[in-house]
Design a protein around this motif. Structure first.
Motif, PDB file in Angstrom:
ATOM      1  N   VAL A 105       0.787  -1.063   0.038  1.00 15.11           N
ATOM      2  CA  VAL A 105       0.605   0.279   0.101  1.00 15.11           C
ATOM      3  C   VAL A 105       0.917   1.471  -0.198  1.00 15.11           C
ATOM      4  N   THR A 106       1.820   1.141   1.539  1.00 18.15           N
ATOM      5  CA  THR A 106       2.801   2.707   1.442  1.00 18.15           C
ATOM      6  C   THR A 106       3.486   2.883  -0.388  1.00 18.15           C
ATOM      7  N   ALA A 107       3.872   1.595  -0.916  1.00 13.54           N
ATOM      8  CA  ALA A 107       4.893   1.611  -2.060  1.00 13.54           C
ATOM      9  C   ALA A 107       3.714   2.399  -3.039  1.00 13.54           C
ATOM     10  N   ALA A 108       3.249   1.785  -3.143  1.00 13.45           N
ATOM     11  CA  ALA A 108       2.447   2.590  -4.178  1.00 13.45           C
ATOM     12  C   ALA A 108       1.429   3.512  -4.699  1.00 13.45           C
ATOM     13  N   CYS A 109       1.617   4.290  -3.312  1.00 16.15           N
ATOM     14  CA  CYS A 109       0.876   5.638  -2.926  1.00 16.15           C
ATOM     15  C   CYS A 109       2.037   7.000  -2.818  1.00 16.15           C
ATOM     16  N   PRO A 110       1.646   7.820  -3.623  1.00  6.04           N
ATOM     17  CA  PRO A 110       2.660   8.880  -4.394  1.00  6.04           C
ATOM     18  C   PRO A 110       2.873  10.432  -2.893  1.00  6.04           C
ATOM     19  N   ILE A 111       1.677  10.066  -1.990  1.00  6.33           N
ATOM     20  CA  ILE A 111       1.994  10.635  -0.973  1.00  6.33           C
ATOM     21  C   ILE A 111       2.144   9.971   0.761  1.00  6.33           C
ATOM     22  N   PRO A 112       2.569  10.897   1.076  1.00  5.26           N
ATOM     23  CA  PRO A 112       2.617  10.306   2.844  1.00  5.26           C
ATOM     24  C   PRO A 112       1.588  10.135   3.363  1.00  5.26           C
TER      25      PRO A 112
END
Length: 268
Positions: free
Chosen positions: A193-200
């Protein structure tokens, strides 16, 4: 967006990301509108002071609460004004409505604003439209935007990896600078999830059914798997010693950082 507005947003984001590691500890205190008082003695200022002394990077408050809070707490801790409201007493407890504007938050001294979206709920369309409108106003005024996005529809698993990834993408695609959501339980799923999201991505503190130690363990897992921060309110204001709990969270977010992280849109 004008050049000056772009600078203003970068300056406010830099203030919010005051640590070199780029990570954030945010303490949301918007719960009274939804569920009732969080300080039984009415001493909200004391609670905000404890949160400040514990080392939090930012606190989330509704506009009216600011009347009882001293400005000195915001010399270094950032103020995020929450723009959404809805109560657990409503026919649709998942409904959220805008009750404050970006311009009003600026007049109140905010360093950022936040909006709540319950995806999958009956009022999803209105809430998504509100998020998009607030994002446009944030662009105009140079204001950072935190989207608090949850899956609250009937039959929807709010922790399912694909669902959480969808929520994070929704926030990013509509213009948020940060997204707070409930993350999956498995470390590999959190990392995806975190890798795919371009924002923090900020890990939501969540319910305390299993106790604070278990909640802290889950948040630590999230930080180790790519979350760039924690947004925990109930974990703090229900604690016997809120300042001590914030210090534990501050250590979890900042002291255990392996190396400074940088993402697209990082104000540094």
């Amino acid at each position: 967006m004008s050049v000056n507005d772009g600078l203003a947003r970068r300056m406010r984001l830099q203030r919010l990301h005051r640590h070199d590691d780029g990570r954030l500890l945010v303490v949301p205190l918007d719960h009274p509108v939804s569920n009732g008082p969080i300080v039984r003695d009415g001493q909200l200022d004391r609670l905000v002071g404890q949160i400040h002394h514990g080392g939090a990077d930012a606190v989330v408050l509704h506009k009216g609460a600011l009347r009882t809070v001293q400005p000195r707490w915001f010399r270094d801790m950032s103020l995020i004004v929450h723009l959404s409201a809805g109560t657990a007493l409503a026919p649709d407890p998942d409904a959220r409505h805008l009750v404050c504007t970006v311009e009003e938050a600026l007049r109140l001294g905010a360093h950022g604003v936040s909006v709540h979206v319950n995806a999958g709920s009956r009022g999803e369309g209105r809430q998504i439209a509100d998020l998009a409108a607030v994002a446009e106003a944030c662009d105009r005024w140079g204001m950072p935007l935190l989207a608090m996005v949850y899956a609250r529809g009937p039959g929807v698993d709010g922790r399912a990896p694909a669902v959480v990834a969808h929520l994070a993408a929704l926030a990013a695609e509509l213009g948020a600078d940060l997204v707070k959501t409930v993350l999956p339980g498995a470390p590999q799923a959190i990392a995806a999830v975190t890798a795919a999201c371009p924002i923090p991505v900020l890990a939501a503190g969540g319910a305390l059914a299993d106790g604070p130690d278990e909640a802290l363990r889950r948040l630590d897992d999230a930080m180790q798997c790519g979350a760039l921060g924690v947004a925990a309110g109930r974990l703090v204001f229900t604690a016997a010693d809120p300042a001590a709990m914030v210090r534990r969270l501050t250590s979890l977010v900042h002291d255990r950082a392996q190396a400074p992280l940088q993402r697209a849109g990082d104000p540094r």
